[in-house]
Scaffold this motif. Sequence first.
Motif, PDB file in Angstrom:
ATOM      1  N   ASP A 150      46.525  27.759  52.531  1.00  0.00           N
ATOM      2  CA  ASP A 150      47.516  26.721  52.432  1.00  0.00           C
ATOM      3  C   ASP A 150      48.364  27.178  51.116  1.00  0.00           C
ATOM      4  O   ASP A 150      48.037  26.776  49.958  1.00  0.00           O
ATOM      5  N   LYS A 151      49.704  27.852  51.270  1.00  0.00           N
ATOM      6  CA  LYS A 151      50.339  28.265  50.219  1.00  0.00           C
ATOM      7  C   LYS A 151      51.102  27.114  49.535  1.00  0.00           C
ATOM      8  O   LYS A 151      51.218  27.326  48.317  1.00  0.00           O
ATOM      9  N   GLU A 152      51.371  26.243  50.192  1.00  0.00           N
ATOM     10  CA  GLU A 152      52.359  24.896  49.775  1.00  0.00           C
ATOM     11  C   GLU A 152      51.400  24.336  48.661  1.00  0.00           C
ATOM     12  O   GLU A 152      51.958  23.938  47.719  1.00  0.00           O
ATOM     13  N   LYS A 153      50.084  24.124  48.965  1.00  0.00           N
ATOM     14  CA  LYS A 153      49.191  23.461  47.867  1.00  0.00           C
ATOM     15  C   LYS A 153      48.290  24.513  47.192  1.00  0.00           C
ATOM     16  O   LYS A 153      47.371  24.060  46.408  1.00  0.00           O
ATOM     17  N   ASN A 154      48.645  25.738  47.427  1.00  0.00           N
ATOM     18  CA  ASN A 154      47.830  26.995  46.480  1.00  0.00           C
ATOM     19  C   ASN A 154      46.401  26.840  46.891  1.00  0.00           C
ATOM     20  O   ASN A 154      45.508  26.880  45.724  1.00  0.00           O
ATOM     21  N   ILE A 155      45.922  26.664  48.160  1.00  0.00           N
ATOM     22  CA  ILE A 155      44.366  26.938  48.382  1.00  0.00           C
ATOM     23  C   ILE A 155      44.136  28.242  48.736  1.00  0.00           C
ATOM     24  O   ILE A 155      44.933  28.779  49.634  1.00  0.00           O
ATOM     25  N   TYR A 156      43.349  28.837  48.286  1.00  0.00           N
ATOM     26  CA  TYR A 156      43.019  30.402  48.503  1.00  0.00           C
ATOM     27  C   TYR A 156      41.487  30.548  48.568  1.00  0.00           C
ATOM     28  O   TYR A 156      40.813  29.602  48.102  1.00  0.00           O
ATOM     29  N   PHE A 157      41.186  31.559  49.168  1.00  0.00           N
ATOM     30  CA  PHE A 157      39.864  32.138  49.429  1.00  0.00           C
ATOM     31  C   PHE A 157      39.548  33.503  48.738  1.00  0.00           C
ATOM     32  O   PHE A 157      40.737  34.509  49.110  1.00  0.00           O
ATOM     33  N   GLU A 158      38.985  33.801  47.484  1.00  0.00           N
ATOM     34  CA  GLU A 158      39.239  35.145  47.145  1.00  0.00           C
ATOM     35  C   GLU A 158      37.885  35.860  47.036  1.00  0.00           C
ATOM     36  O   GLU A 158      36.794  35.183  47.167  1.00  0.00           O
ATOM     37  N   ILE A 159      37.793  37.037  47.286  1.00  0.00           N
ATOM     38  CA  ILE A 159      36.628  38.034  47.703  1.00  0.00           C
ATOM     39  C   ILE A 159      36.110  38.358  45.945  1.00  0.00           C
ATOM     40  O   ILE A 159      36.819  38.942  45.429  1.00  0.00           O
ATOM     41  N   LEU A 160      35.006  37.998  45.929  1.00  0.00           N
ATOM     42  CA  LEU A 160      34.104  38.342  44.651  1.00  0.00           C
ATOM     43  C   LEU A 160      33.440  39.534  44.766  1.00  0.00           C
ATOM     44  O   LEU A 160      33.100  40.268  43.934  1.00  0.00           O
ATOM     45  N   PHE A 161      32.832  40.041  45.845  1.00  0.00           N
ATOM     46  CA  PHE A 161      32.022  40.910  46.332  1.00  0.00           C
ATOM     47  C   PHE A 161      31.921  41.207  47.984  1.00  0.00           C
ATOM     48  O   PHE A 161      32.167  40.263  48.765  1.00  0.00           O
ATOM     49  N   PRO A 162      32.136  42.341  48.365  1.00  0.00           N
ATOM     50  CA  PRO A 162      31.792  43.614  47.523  1.00  0.00           C
ATOM     51  C   PRO A 162      32.939  44.322  46.736  1.00  0.00           C
ATOM     52  O   PRO A 162      34.143  44.072  47.255  1.00  0.00           O
ATOM     53  N   ASP A 163      32.696  45.089  45.871  1.00  0.00           N
ATOM     54  CA  ASP A 163      33.690  45.727  45.132  1.00  0.00           C
ATOM     55  C   ASP A 163      33.674  47.112  45.588  1.00  0.00           C
ATOM     56  O   ASP A 163      34.079  48.205  44.630  1.00  0.00           O
ATOM     57  N   ARG A 164      33.048  47.779  46.575  1.00  0.00           N
ATOM     58  CA  ARG A 164      32.454  49.066  46.933  1.00  0.00           C
ATOM     59  C   ARG A 164      32.226  49.229  48.239  1.00  0.00           C
ATOM     60  O   ARG A 164      31.963  47.849  49.056  1.00  0.00           O
ATOM     61  N   ASP A 165      31.918  50.315  48.442  1.00  0.00           N
ATOM     62  CA  ASP A 165      31.400  50.566  49.811  1.00  0.00           C
ATOM     63  C   ASP A 165      29.993  50.410  49.854  1.00  0.00           C
ATOM     64  O   ASP A 165      29.230  50.935  49.195  1.00  0.00           O
ATOM     65  N   VAL A 166      29.568  49.284  50.943  1.00  0.00           N
ATOM     66  CA  VAL A 166      28.279  48.870  50.891  1.00  0.00           C
ATOM     67  C   VAL A 166      27.283  49.450  52.092  1.00  0.00           C
ATOM     68  O   VAL A 166      26.158  48.864  52.373  1.00  0.00           O
ATOM     69  N   SER A 167      28.026  50.415  52.749  1.00  0.00           N
ATOM     70  CA  SER A 167      27.516  50.734  54.136  1.00  0.00           C
ATOM     71  C   SER A 167      26.148  51.327  53.847  1.00  0.00           C
ATOM     72  O   SER A 167      25.282  51.334  54.846  1.00  0.00           O
ATOM     73  N   SER A 168      25.783  51.739  52.696  1.00  0.00           N
ATOM     74  CA  SER A 168      24.447  52.541  52.397  1.00  0.00           C
ATOM     75  C   SER A 168      23.391  51.625  51.638  1.00  0.00           C
ATOM     76  O   SER A 168      22.067  52.046  51.458  1.00  0.00           O
ATOM     77  N   LEU A 169      23.971  50.371  51.421  1.00  0.00           N
ATOM     78  CA  LEU A 169      23.043  49.349  50.771  1.00  0.00           C
ATOM     79  C   LEU A 169      22.165  48.553  51.623  1.00  0.00           C
ATOM     80  O   LEU A 169      22.390  48.556  52.922  1.00  0.00           O
ATOM     81  N   ASP A 170      21.187  47.941  50.951  1.00  0.00           N
ATOM     82  CA  ASP A 170      20.457  46.934  51.933  1.00  0.00           C
ATOM     83  C   ASP A 170      21.280  46.049  52.348  1.00  0.00           C
ATOM     84  O   ASP A 170      22.311  45.652  51.546  1.00  0.00           O
ATOM     85  N   SER A 171      21.092  45.384  53.560  1.00  0.00           N
ATOM     86  CA  SER A 171      21.957  44.476  54.137  1.00  0.00           C
ATOM     87  C   SER A 171      22.296  43.264  53.010  1.00  0.00           C
ATOM     88  O   SER A 171      23.476  43.060  53.137  1.00  0.00           O
ATOM     89  N   ASN A 172      21.250  42.646  52.627  1.00  0.00           N
ATOM     90  CA  ASN A 172      21.522  41.477  51.946  1.00  0.00           C
ATOM     91  C   ASN A 172      22.387  41.631  50.561  1.00  0.00           C
ATOM     92  O   ASN A 172      23.090  41.140  50.217  1.00  0.00           O
ATOM     93  N   ASP A 173      22.002  42.963  50.056  1.00  0.00           N
ATOM     94  CA  ASP A 173      22.697  43.581  48.740  1.00  0.00           C
ATOM     95  C   ASP A 173      24.217  43.632  49.073  1.00  0.00           C
ATOM     96  O   ASP A 173      25.092  43.401  48.051  1.00  0.00           O
ATOM     97  N   GLY A 174      24.867  43.935  50.349  1.00  0.00           N
ATOM     98  CA  GLY A 174      26.314  44.059  50.709  1.00  0.00           C
ATOM     99  C   GLY A 174      27.036  42.801  51.019  1.00  0.00           C
ATOM    100  O   GLY A 174      27.878  43.020  51.442  1.00  0.00           O
ATOM    101  N   SER A 175      26.184  41.561  51.206  1.00  0.00           N
ATOM    102  CA  SER A 175      26.832  40.352  51.533  1.00  0.00           C
ATOM    103  C   SER A 175      28.269  40.049  50.805  1.00  0.00           C
ATOM    104  O   SER A 175      28.320  40.215  49.737  1.00  0.00           O
ATOM    105  N   ILE A 176      29.205  39.628  51.689  1.00  0.00           N
ATOM    106  CA  ILE A 176      30.608  39.017  50.989  1.00  0.00           C
ATOM    107  C   ILE A 176      30.169  37.813  50.201  1.00  0.00           C
ATOM    108  O   ILE A 176      29.298  36.928  50.916  1.00  0.00           O
ATOM    109  N   VAL A 177      30.783  37.835  49.202  1.00  0.00           N
ATOM    110  CA  VAL A 177      30.804  36.512  48.449  1.00  0.00           C
ATOM    111  C   VAL A 177      32.195  36.252  48.033  1.00  0.00           C
ATOM    112  O   VAL A 177      32.996  36.948  47.642  1.00  0.00           O
ATOM    113  N   GLY A 178      32.425  34.912  48.237  1.00  0.00           N
ATOM    114  CA  GLY A 178      33.783  34.414  48.125  1.00  0.00           C
ATOM    115  C   GLY A 178      33.976  33.029  47.359  1.00  0.00           C
ATOM    116  O   GLY A 178      32.961  32.122  47.399  1.00  0.00           O
TER     117      GLY A 178
END
Length: 287
Positions: A150-178
């Motif tokens: 909601d741009k009018e109310k400045n409601i946003y979802f920001e990605i904190l992780f991953p900050d890199r290619d996680v395709s070779s990591l353990d599945s849990n290690d690569g979880s999206i955090v927002g």
Amino acid sequence: MKYLKKYLPYFLITLLFSICLFVSYLVFIKNNTKYLKVVFLNVGQGDSIYIEAPNKNQILIDGGPDQNVLARLSQVMPFGDRSIDLLIATHPDLDHIGGLTSVIDHYKINGILDNGASSDTKVYQALEEKISNKNIKKIIARAGMKIFLDKEKNIYFEILFPDRDVSSLDSNDGSIVGRLVFGEYSFIFTGDASLYSEVLMHQNNGTNLKSNVLKLGHHGSKTSSSFLWLEDVMPDVAIVSAGKNNRYGHPNQETLGRLLELKIPYLSTADMGNIIFKTDGIKLIQK
């Protein structure tokens, strides 16, 4: 009796008109609100979070292990609503993406965000096939991205992780955090983020992680929610998304001990069912 027959059609028309007005009023009230709604859905041993902005834009983070997510969504979504703006698949484990194929079957999906990692499991392959067949736009999440609900109310979802290619990591290690932000209040959603990714986020964000509500990583497992991470976020309340009497023993007693030591209360979907928060950016209400 003669008068009754004469005026009955007019009475029925008036009654029908009144019912339509009343229903329209209820729909108007239901679809016009100043609140951001966040619901930690009770999907058993898994994760699923429904987010709805005041302008009715919606995000669903994960879909739990199976189609049980559909029943939970029907409890919290506006009546007759058959679309969801964005699906976020934090990582390709069954207990997070198992229900997303059913969601795609029953709702119009405008886009899907994932971490870029793949899997050779049948559930992942089925999900990829659904995304392709429905021509759903797919985006790979990277730290620093902001999705405005909601741009009018400045409601946003920001990605904190991953900050890199996680395709070779353990599945849990690569979880999206927002982190979801509205005014003075914020929520952090972790998927199954591990101690590894918590350290990386600490290095990248330091003390800028403070949030009011934290969904504990990996259902409250001891492989997540370190003292370092909990002290960085220092939430008013933590959420455990887990099944009742699950075979993994989630939430783990070590994790609960850390919460107790830091005086952070927690709520569990296993005990409470759907856990609902609403905020207007000034105050936070937990139902």
